[in-house]
Enzyme design. Structure first.
Site, PDB file in Angstrom:
ATOM      1  N   LYS A  83      22.625 -84.842 -21.692  1.00 18.08           N
ATOM      2  CA  LYS A  83      23.516 -85.911 -21.206  1.00 18.08           C
ATOM      3  C   LYS A  83      23.364 -87.116 -22.130  1.00 18.08           C
ATOM      4  O   LYS A  83      22.245 -87.593 -22.362  1.00 18.08           O
ATOM      5  CB  LYS A  83      23.087 -86.274 -19.785  1.00 18.08           C
ATOM      6  CG  LYS A  83      24.190 -86.695 -18.856  1.00 18.08           C
ATOM      7  CD  LYS A  83      23.626 -86.751 -17.433  1.00 18.08           C
ATOM      8  CE  LYS A  83      24.607 -87.340 -16.476  1.00 18.08           C
ATOM      9  NZ  LYS A  83      23.997 -87.550 -15.162  1.00 18.08           N
TER      10      LYS A  83
HETATM   11  O1  G3P Z   1      24.531 -88.758 -11.961  1.00 19.44           O
HETATM   12  C1  G3P Z   1      25.341 -89.859 -12.046  1.00 19.44           C
HETATM   13  C2  G3P Z   1      25.962 -90.339 -10.756  1.00 19.44           C
HETATM   14  O2  G3P Z   1      26.285 -89.287  -9.924  1.00 19.44           O
HETATM   15  C3  G3P Z   1      25.337 -91.518 -10.136  1.00 19.44           C
HETATM   16  O3  G3P Z   1      25.818 -91.811  -8.856  1.00 19.44           O
HETATM   17  O4  G3P Z   1      25.729 -93.017  -6.715  1.00 19.44           O
HETATM   18  O5  G3P Z   1      24.212 -93.727  -8.590  1.00 19.44           O
HETATM   19  O6  G3P Z   1      26.656 -94.164  -8.703  1.00 19.44           O
HETATM   20  P1  G3P Z   1      25.585 -93.259  -8.198  1.00 19.44           P
END
Ligand code: G3P
Length: 217
Positions: A83
């Site tokens: 990533k």
């Molecule tokens: O993996 C990246 C993403 O899914 C992060 O989510 O909830 O931290 O914005 P969030």
């Protein structure tokens, strides 16, 4: 549509994998920090639990270090997807790792133009963050629809991996918008099975079955 689970908790991954619910896993530095465990050890364990892509994120921001980190991560298992951030250096790393046959997930995507660049860099996955756009009163789902249209217009094979999913409704809307993959926390994936009318109907059937006095076994 594929489901990835967005977590570094191996117990949750093993559970969902046994249910046949997941096609891959995504992690990020915040999820690794939350797990409190050694990054490479956790990724190696996750890669044994699932056959599909397991996203492991580089920590550096400059090309030279990111590419070294990416190659180290890719050696952990064949199903690692490195990533990288959606920056110019990240896109260069994407191009180089893809040339070596390594899967790459370009993350922190917040615009259709960014997604277009990732596809041109040959990304395996682009990760638009829906919830974080909604957080600042923009329309995360509109971004998924725009990327779908652009990728279809030009036949880009990069898969749209909808991320930052916060609700079951986000999953439904992603499916309607044509996202290839949705990555979500374990609780949201399991929650997709829930409906109050299912519970109510089940209670009614159980009560009526008891009245028959019969047994199937
Ligand atoms: O993996 C990246 C993403 O899914 C992060 O989510 O909830 O931290 O914005 P969030």
């Amino acid at each position: 549509m594929k489901f990835f689970v967005d977590t570094a908790e191996t117990a949750d991954i093993a559970d969902l994998s046994a249910m046949g619910l997941i096609d891959g896993v995504t992690t990020n530095p915040s999820l690794i920090a939350k797990s409190g465990r050694d990054f490479k050890t956790v990724i190696a364990e996750i890669c044994k639990l699932v056959d599909g892509p397991v996203s492991a994120e580089v920590a550096a921001m400059d090309y030279a270090t990111m590419i070294k980190e990416g190659r180290v991560l890719a050696k952990i298992a064949p199903n690692v997807a490195v990533k990288v951030p959606l920056t110019i250096d990240g896109l260069k790393v994407c191009r180089a790792l893809r040339a070596d046959g390594i899967m790459v997930n370009v993350t922190l995507c917040f615009s259709a133009n960014q997604a277009l660049l990732a596809a041109k860099a040959g990304a395996s996955f682009i990760s638009p963050f829906i919830g974080r756009l909604d957080d600042i009163h923009l329309d995360g789902m509109e971004l998924i629809r725009e990327i779908r249209t652009i990728y279809d217009n030009y036949g880009f094979e990069t898969e749209i991996l909808a991320a930052s999913i916060r609700t079951a409704n986000h999953i439904r809307e992603c499916a309607l918008a044509g996202a290839d993959v949705a990555t979500a926390p374990a609780g949201i994936l399991k929650g997709l099975s829930q409906h109050p009318l299912t519970d109510k109907g089940l209670q009614q059937f159980a009560a009526d079955w008891a009245k028959t006095g019969q047994s199937i076994l």
